[in-house]
Motif scaffolding. Sequence first.
Motif, mmCIF file in Angstrom:
data_model
loop_
_atom_site.group_PDB
_atom_site.id
_atom_site.type_symbol
_atom_site.label_atom_id
_atom_site.label_comp_id
_atom_site.label_asym_id
_atom_site.label_seq_id
_atom_site.Cartn_x
_atom_site.Cartn_y
_atom_site.Cartn_z
ATOM 1 N N ASN A 101 0.815 -1.213 0.000
ATOM 2 C CA ASN A 101 0.000 0.000 0.000
ATOM 3 C C ASN A 101 0.850 1.266 0.000
ATOM 4 O O ASN A 101 0.505 2.245 -0.654
ATOM 5 C CB ASN A 101 -0.975 -0.001 1.180
ATOM 6 C CG ASN A 101 -2.186 -0.874 0.898
ATOM 7 O OD1 ASN A 101 -2.585 -1.029 -0.261
ATOM 8 N ND2 ASN A 101 -2.758 -1.458 1.931
ATOM 9 N N ARG B 74 2.170 1.695 -3.560
ATOM 10 C CA ARG B 74 1.154 2.160 -4.504
ATOM 11 C C ARG B 74 0.782 3.623 -4.244
ATOM 12 O O ARG B 74 0.647 4.413 -5.167
ATOM 13 C CB ARG B 74 -0.090 1.272 -4.432
ATOM 14 C CG ARG B 74 -1.127 1.654 -5.469
ATOM 15 C CD ARG B 74 -2.206 0.619 -5.629
ATOM 16 N NE ARG B 74 -2.922 0.358 -4.395
ATOM 17 C CZ ARG B 74 -4.012 -0.418 -4.328
ATOM 18 N NH1 ARG B 74 -4.459 -1.020 -5.400
ATOM 19 N NH2 ARG B 74 -4.621 -0.613 -3.174
ATOM 20 N N ALA B 75 0.643 3.956 -2.962
ATOM 21 C CA ALA B 75 0.292 5.346 -2.632
ATOM 22 C C ALA B 75 1.387 6.300 -3.102
ATOM 23 O O ALA B 75 1.101 7.379 -3.641
ATOM 24 C CB ALA B 75 0.066 5.479 -1.130
ATOM 25 N N LEU C 154 1.458 6.993 -6.880
ATOM 26 C CA LEU C 154 0.473 7.996 -7.333
ATOM 27 C C LEU C 154 1.019 9.417 -7.224
ATOM 28 O O LEU C 154 0.496 10.339 -7.839
ATOM 29 C CB LEU C 154 -0.809 7.879 -6.501
ATOM 30 C CG LEU C 154 -1.641 6.614 -6.703
ATOM 31 C CD1 LEU C 154 -2.718 6.503 -5.630
ATOM 32 C CD2 LEU C 154 -2.270 6.587 -8.083
ATOM 33 N N LYS C 155 2.032 9.591 -6.416
ATOM 34 C CA LYS C 155 2.597 10.938 -6.186
ATOM 35 C C LYS C 155 3.720 11.278 -7.163
ATOM 36 O O LYS C 155 4.229 12.399 -7.149
ATOM 37 C CB LYS C 155 3.146 11.043 -4.756
ATOM 38 C CG LYS C 155 2.082 10.908 -3.671
ATOM 39 C CD LYS C 155 1.365 12.223 -3.461
ATOM 40 C CE LYS C 155 0.463 12.160 -2.234
ATOM 41 N NZ LYS C 155 -0.386 13.339 -2.115
ATOM 42 N N GLN D 134 -4.741 -3.279 -14.690
ATOM 43 C CA GLN D 134 -4.556 -2.255 -15.717
ATOM 44 C C GLN D 134 -3.160 -2.374 -16.341
ATOM 45 O O GLN D 134 -2.987 -2.235 -17.550
ATOM 46 C CB GLN D 134 -4.743 -0.851 -15.120
ATOM 47 C CG GLN D 134 -6.190 -0.505 -14.773
ATOM 48 C CD GLN D 134 -6.644 -1.091 -13.433
ATOM 49 O OE1 GLN D 134 -5.890 -1.782 -12.743
ATOM 50 N NE2 GLN D 134 -7.881 -0.821 -13.063
#
Lengths: 329, 744
Positions: free
Chosen positions: B123, B126-127, B130-131, B279
């Motif tokens: 997590n 992944r977080a 995104l940044k 994806q």
Amino acid sequence: MRAFELESVEAVDQAVSHRRVHDGEAFIAGGTTLLDLVKLDVMQPEKVVDVSRLPLKRIETLEDGRLKVGALVSNTDLAKHEIVMRGYPVLSEALLSGASTGLRNMATTGGNVMQRTRCPYFRDPDMPCNKREPGSGCSAIEGINRNHSVLGTSEQCIATHPSDMCVGMVAAGATVVLEGPDGQREVAFEDYHLLPGETPEREHDLKPGELITHVILDAPRGGGQHYLKLRDRASYEFALASCAAIVTLDGDSVSDVRVALGGVATKPWRATAAEEALKGQPATQENFERAAEAAFADAVAYSHNGYKITLGKQAVVRALRDATAAARA
Amino acid sequence: MTTDTGKTREYNLSAEKPRIDGTLKLTGGADYAADRNLPNQTYGYPVTSTITKGRLVSLELDDALAMPGVLDIFHHDNFDQLSRSPNSFAEENLTSEPRLPFEDNEIHYQGQYIALVVADTFNHARAAALKVKANYERDDDFLTDIKSLDSGEGDLPGEEQPGDASSLGDADSALKGAAVTVDQRYSIAQESHSVMEMHTSVAQWENDMLTIYESSQGVVFQRNALSKIFGIPPEKVTVISHFIGSGFGGKLFMWPHAIMTAVAARRLGRPVKTVLSRQQEYLATGYRPTSLQRVRLGADESGKLLSIHHDGCNESSPAGKHDDTVSGATPKMYDCGGNVAVTNRLVDVNKCPPCPMRAPGESSGNFALETALDELAVKLDMDPLALRKKNFADADPASGLPWSSNHLQECWDNAASRFGWDKRNATPGAMKDGDEIIGYGMATQSWEAMRQHCSARVGFRADGSLMVACGTQDIGTGTYTIVAQTASELTGIPIEMIDVRLGDSSLPSGPLSGGSFATSTVLPAVSAATREALSQLKTLATAEGGVFENVDADSIELENARLVSGDKSVEITQLLKDNQLGLIDGEASARPGDEQEQYSFRSFGAVFVEVRWDAGISRLRVSRVVSTVDIGRAINPMTARNQVEGGIVMGMGMGLFEQSEFDHSGYPYNNNLADYIVPVNADMPHIDVELLDYPDYLHNEFGARGVGEIGLTGIAAAISNAVYNATGKRLRDLPISIEKMLAP
């Protein structure tokens, strides 16, 4: 997925009063929409209030014959409830045509009312989308719009409302009960979802801090009922076109009729024009076709979804035919 | 010692055996790559390009690096200097994308890796991903769909591949002289493998040794490629893939995520696990390329084929060339008077490299050829099955070699009879049932029977069990089970006592799990290794003081886990105990031989389909499928039938639903399992599969030709032909979606 704070509440007033009202908070019940969108980074709540333990899991008949459904009644329980199967078969069929058994076991009545669009551009934060990010543009109008709406669209948004349940509720007639910081209020179901217009980010008549506690279904309309869902494959796909029909006959004439559409519109769609075209008329194929034409008279096709106008009319004609047959049975 | 050898031997080959790994899979005991957790492990999450073509100008990493748990971010400016793999199939180091991750800042496709974030938890990784902000120089001159290039007449677009062109006789003149001709174009949309188990790499370095847990259809290929890329001996790389949750060709040749993960693990000195998202899988791990085809047929008035032209074109990529050779099998299919000409072309598109997808090339080419034959039958006013029978090839028309074994005529007859083809009304729309119009269609199925070289090790253990090891994989098809069946058959040791070891590159070198060649390749090696181990046992037994001292070794047979000669016998476990041995093993190799020059090896089948078309609601459904296939011997008819059934379901996807879509901006519109439509259980009609049982001993000693692909061939054409029979509409572009059915 971004980290968020999770708070559980045990009572409705606690849920409403504890909820400091700003955009960074969200209620979670079954989680079948919210968690998906959080993982996709489309929704980024800082705080999630778990309402799944609230005492809103009952289904009860009111004195006036209406059926009061708690917001936390699962889609499975609602579809399989004896009164729903007997008095609202169109709703039961609509519920069972949606998603999968596992999802229906988790998904709730209130959550389904709040279900968000499956437009792929909405679901990808890297793409312009007026619903997700007002003013950024609509990617679907110029892009691929095979799954998008032909009714209720605007230049800002053509995203399709995905719910089957809501289409069944529009046909059956219902009221949304809301509890908020300013107390309780009720909204007619078909007014609860908003057209995108100039503000596609506003999807519901829901004030900050309000929580859906119940959906009250109108007293059973009787007649013959049918929900028909058309899609590419036989299961586990959102509707390309669907129709919920309730037909009441007086001899061979249609004395009352309700027609609602899914998969073709930006909100659960009541086809009033179709109802008006059919009311008082003989229940014939020609009149069903006239009703279907009326339902789509204002339809607007985009580059890839013109087939939905044909498909939607077919859904109306067949649903009316089969609801009529049920009325005669 | 006992002389009692009378126990009836368990019959294992050609027996219906449930998968021996079924319980493990059902109970969560099967260790898939992503199940692997190593001490001190970290997690990688890729950052991918959101533009389709152009240049990566810069990455803004500060926000991401400041996120909780982030350990490092790898990208072009800080990545290790590596070498490309030579990418040779023959040397078994082929990769899917020869370009190394972050090799330069060129963007060739959307979804291309531009960075790898590594953090202490999934997590967190992944977080932080995104940044990461990427700045691009966008190039809008890109291509994601080759259909727009086709003018609709004359040659197909793209660059002709000289190696693919073949011509026999004089197809042009024969076509000109033909009384009846067909000249049509066909297309098939891009399909995604849509594997259940996501692509995963878990990489760990211990000293200078790399171990990588991967969901792979080819651990040996990946081991060899990593060895070349990192410049270390193959013995220092181990690739482990004990279980695979489907691959369909997308996991045959390594993708860049494995390289990124291995580099990150080496740099951090900690294991790194990277599990791709759905994806990412859809954009960066291959697909069946969109194909365009043109087929020209010429026949005389009796339906005798005089000429076949088949031209193909498929998408390839600037990030890696892939030639699907869709017309490649056509010269072998029918007797057309020796006049056949085929070509293939490639067009680069801005997508990741295509790669093989179940029945690559042939399933696409079969759709065009078998639909064109249906069109010819209509023009001839001839039964489509009769047309095919009239043009049966009793030897391989391409090479002139005799078939090793060919029972296509029996496939046609059996399947037609079970289907009830004789009840077909040839007039479109003539067969009705309530709201529905019924259509019948058929096609010939086919897949080349290949065999590769292979090594295996077989060991008899003192506890009575048998170890069988081979560096191939079980991709869910049942390889563990048929290896156990074969070893049990050869040794008489019960199947429950066979310990099959696969999916580890340190085992004796085994083949890719692809091309339907694993069975024909692996089993002869298991047999050879068993003979080798047996010869070790015989040496023990005939040694001085041994049970069979002075007995001719050639007279000793292996029966029911015993060595037997005349009226004497000894249990193998006893022999090992007597010699204070825990294990006797043998390793051996097997490879195809001269038979490859003497015969043509090919499996054939026939598939018949019933569709139902409800015009009032534009609903098209497949209601019945009947198939008979000739695959030589089925080692395990239960798992073999399951392969054909699975292929049929996948063929329904090709025919009716599947298409990866990219919009005008290059955006991947449906890169997820909700929007990319595959058949679900509710779409499944009754599927009736018959396996003929004619062992092909010219192909290998077990007579098995393999079965993974053939079920997928033919089905799309049979559906399209059935749709014509129901509606009079000829759908030449797959998938046959609702809007195509509604189009005038």
